[in-house]
Design a protein around this motif. Structure first.
Motif: not given
Ligand SMILES: [Zn+2]
Length: 333
Positions: A50-57, A75-81, A69-72
């Motif tokens: 789900s993270m790679v499906c939504n990465c903006e870069n 970052l939200k994903f990694l913080s669980g938010q 791991g750096e786009c908006r």
């Protein structure tokens, strides 16, 4: 992501490739059923995907690890938010109808920002019938830009009406070599102990983790101490053994599995001793294998299976264990 998660994802490459290819071809089913025993990377794969499906870069979607791991979004994903990655886990011992109702309400709104909103239902086999039927209604008319991932051990763990709407993605048990290497990362562990844990874990890192804990080592020693001299136990001792085994409800599945490995080992020792699981109890297993007829060991295994089934149907656990220990092996060769 830590090393073990990375390694597990690599190991499950076939399942991951299926997902990535479907994504690249824009053929990703709206509902996926991830199956496989616990501790083989199903949840990690769901989260990474789900993270790679939504990465903006614009990540290279042929690689599961290519999210920046750096786009908006990352970052939200990694913080669980991340508001569009909805994780549902059992509330107590069930996924309740109130949770699915809340989900349904949430899904009436468009995704907040994600290209692909994900709903990940962990331990989906714990959905009540009511919850499962409510989820089925959602799956019948899936909201736009929303994917569902249901995580279970077996396909038959969810209603057939649900599984028929999902594409199954199988995750295989990890190999003994994989688990052994994982356990050996802890420098204090001896190779033969790591080998024993690998065999006992049946391909699950969660089990490998549990068996390294003192609590489970102690339990295992106690159970095997009793089992190896079972024919000499008095009725009183059998009852107190049953009481100990039944004490903690959450521990029972693993306890029964351990008992099962013991009898399995006693049975196969005379045919292929090199294949036994509990290699650190080789001598006692050999002694028992000499003592009991194959047929009585097979009957014993069947009795343990009966207890496993009885407990699934909520039979009183103390009674189930008493029945087991009272009827355990007496018939010698
Ligand atoms: Zn990113």
């Amino acid at each position: 992501m830590n090393d073990i998660n990375n390694q597990t994802i690599q190991y499950q490459d076939k399942s991951i490739q299926y997902l990535l290819k479907a994504l690249q071809r824009d053929k990703l089913p709206h509902a996926l059923l991830f199956t496989g025993i616990e501790g083989v990377g199903k949840l990690i794969a769901a989260l990474q995907f789900s993270m790679v499906c939504n990465c903006e870069n614009l990540p290279d979607v042929s690689l599961i690890h290519s999210s920046c791991g750096e786009c908006r979004s990352c970052l939200k994903f990694l913080s669980g938010q991340h508001p569009d990655i909805i994780k549902i886990k059992p509330d107590g011992n069930a996924v309740k109808i109130s949770q699915i109702r809340m989900l349904r309400k949430q899904l009436t709104y468009k995704p907040v920002e994600a290209k692909n909103r994900f709903v990940i239902i962990m331990q989906a086999h714990l959905m009540t019938t009511e919850s499962a039927n409510a989820l089925l209604k959602i799956l019948e008319e899936p909201p736009p830009r929303t994917r569902f991932i249901l995580i279970v051990e077996n396909q038959k763990d969810v209603l057939q009406t649900i599984s028929s709407r999902c594409q199954q993605v199988r995750f295989r048990p990890l190999s003994d070599i994989f688990i052994e290497a994982y356990v050996m990362q802890n420098e204090d562990i001896k190779p033969e102990f790591a080998r024993m844990i690998a065999r006992l874990s049946f391909g699950s890192v969660i089990r490998a983790g549990l068996y390294q804990k003192i609590k489970w080592q102690t339990k295992r020693s106690y159970i095997f101490f009793r089992l190896k001299q079972f024919d000499r136990l008095s009725i009183g001792m059998r009852l107190s053994f049953a009481e100990q085994l039944a004490k903690n409800k959450d521990d029972i599945p693993l306890i029964l599995e351990m008992i099962m490995t013991w009898f399995r080992d006693v049975l196969i020792y005379r045919f292929c001793p090199q294949r036994i699981i509990n290699i650190d109890y080789q001598n006692s297993i050999y002694e028992n294998a000499k003592k009991y007829a194959c047929q009585s060991v097979i009957e014993q295994i069947e009795k343990v299976q009966t207890v496993q089934k009885d407990l699934l149907s909520n039979m009183n656990r103390r009674l189930a264990f008493e029945e087991l220990t009272m009827s355990m092996i007496q018939q010698k060769l």
